[in-house]
Design a protein around this motif. Structure first.
Motif, PDB file in Angstrom:
ATOM      1  N   GLU A   1       0.831  -1.207   0.000  1.00  0.00           N
ATOM      2  CA  GLU A   1       0.000   0.000   0.000  1.00  0.00           C
ATOM      3  C   GLU A   1       0.863   1.254   0.000  1.00  0.00           C
ATOM      4  OE1 GLU A   1      -2.435  -0.714   3.433  1.00  0.00           O
ATOM      5  OE2 GLU A   1      -3.974  -1.714   2.236  1.00  0.00           O
ATOM      6  N   ALA A   2       1.925   1.273   0.808  1.00  0.00           N
ATOM      7  CA  ALA A   2       2.806   2.441   0.874  1.00  0.00           C
ATOM      8  C   ALA A   2       3.490   2.694  -0.462  1.00  0.00           C
ATOM      9  CB  ALA A   2       3.842   2.256   1.979  1.00  0.00           C
TER      10      ALA A   2
ATOM     11  N   CYS B   1       2.455   1.875  -3.468  1.00  0.00           N
ATOM     12  CA  CYS B   1       1.459   2.368  -4.425  1.00  0.00           C
ATOM     13  C   CYS B   1       1.124   3.833  -4.161  1.00  0.00           C
ATOM     14  CB  CYS B   1       0.186   1.525  -4.349  1.00  0.00           C
ATOM     15  SG  CYS B   1       0.372  -0.143  -4.999  1.00  0.00           S
ATOM     16  N   LYS B   2       0.943   4.177  -2.900  1.00  0.00           N
ATOM     17  CA  LYS B   2       0.611   5.563  -2.553  1.00  0.00           C
ATOM     18  C   LYS B   2       1.756   6.508  -2.887  1.00  0.00           C
ATOM     19  CE  LYS B   2      -2.877   4.345   0.813  1.00  0.00           C
ATOM     20  NZ  LYS B   2      -3.271   4.289   2.225  1.00  0.00           N
ATOM     21  N   GLN B   3       2.991   6.066  -2.650  1.00  0.00           N
ATOM     22  CA  GLN B   3       4.158   6.894  -2.992  1.00  0.00           C
ATOM     23  C   GLN B   3       4.220   7.165  -4.490  1.00  0.00           C
ATOM     24  OE1 GLN B   3       7.649   4.919  -1.491  1.00  0.00           O
ATOM     25  NE2 GLN B   3       7.041   5.210   0.641  1.00  0.00           N
TER      26      GLN B   3
ATOM     27  N   SER C   1      -4.242   5.500  -5.837  1.00  0.00           N
ATOM     28  CA  SER C   1      -5.159   5.229  -4.731  1.00  0.00           C
ATOM     29  C   SER C   1      -5.268   3.708  -4.649  1.00  0.00           C
ATOM     30  CB  SER C   1      -6.524   5.873  -4.959  1.00  0.00           C
ATOM     31  OG  SER C   1      -7.121   5.387  -6.129  1.00  0.00           O
ATOM     32  N   VAL C   2      -5.422   3.198  -3.452  1.00  0.00           N
ATOM     33  CA  VAL C   2      -5.305   1.758  -3.234  1.00  0.00           C
ATOM     34  C   VAL C   2      -6.514   1.227  -2.485  1.00  0.00           C
ATOM     35  CG1 VAL C   2      -3.890  -0.035  -2.162  1.00  0.00           C
ATOM     36  CG2 VAL C   2      -2.803   1.993  -3.074  1.00  0.00           C
ATOM     37  N   SER C   3      -6.989   0.080  -2.920  1.00  0.00           N
ATOM     38  CA  SER C   3      -7.976  -0.663  -2.143  1.00  0.00           C
ATOM     39  C   SER C   3      -7.517  -2.120  -2.097  1.00  0.00           C
ATOM     40  CB  SER C   3      -9.377  -0.551  -2.748  1.00  0.00           C
ATOM     41  OG  SER C   3      -9.422  -1.177  -4.007  1.00  0.00           O
TER      42      SER C   3
ATOM     43  N   ALA D   1      -4.835  -0.921  -7.529  1.00  0.00           N
ATOM     44  CA  ALA D   1      -4.238   0.404  -7.507  1.00  0.00           C
ATOM     45  C   ALA D   1      -4.706   1.160  -8.750  1.00  0.00           C
ATOM     46  CB  ALA D   1      -2.717   0.305  -7.480  1.00  0.00           C
TER      47      ALA D   1
ATOM     48  N   LYS E   1      -4.935   5.078 -10.803  1.00  0.00           N
ATOM     49  CA  LYS E   1      -4.358   6.414 -10.933  1.00  0.00           C
ATOM     50  C   LYS E   1      -5.169   7.174 -11.974  1.00  0.00           C
ATOM     51  CE  LYS E   1       0.194   8.462 -11.016  1.00  0.00           C
ATOM     52  NZ  LYS E   1       1.628   8.177 -11.151  1.00  0.00           N
TER      53      LYS E   1
END
Length: 58
Positions: A21-22, A24-26, A30-32, A53, A55
């Motif tokens: 998750e980190a 992908c966010k970096q 957006s992540v689910s 993920a 974008k």
């Protein structure tokens, strides 16, 4: 440094959800995540998770 991945007793490679998750966010996604049974191993269900993920277009 904390471990972000490891080998399970089944000798399969696994990643920590928080690490995926980190990353992908970096990268601006957006992540689910969804927990589910990924497969059967030795006749037993193996829990895991699927990451989606996304974008938005710039």
């Amino acid at each position: 440094m904390a471990r972000t991945s490891f080998f399970k007793p089944s000798e399969r490679y696994a990643h920590k959800r928080s690490h995926i998750e980190a990353l992908c966010k970096q990268a601006g996604f957006s992540v689910s995540t969804e927990e589910l049974v990924l497969r059967q191993e030795g006749g037993q269900p193996v829990q895991g998770f699927v990451v989606t993920a996304t974008k938005t277009a710039a």
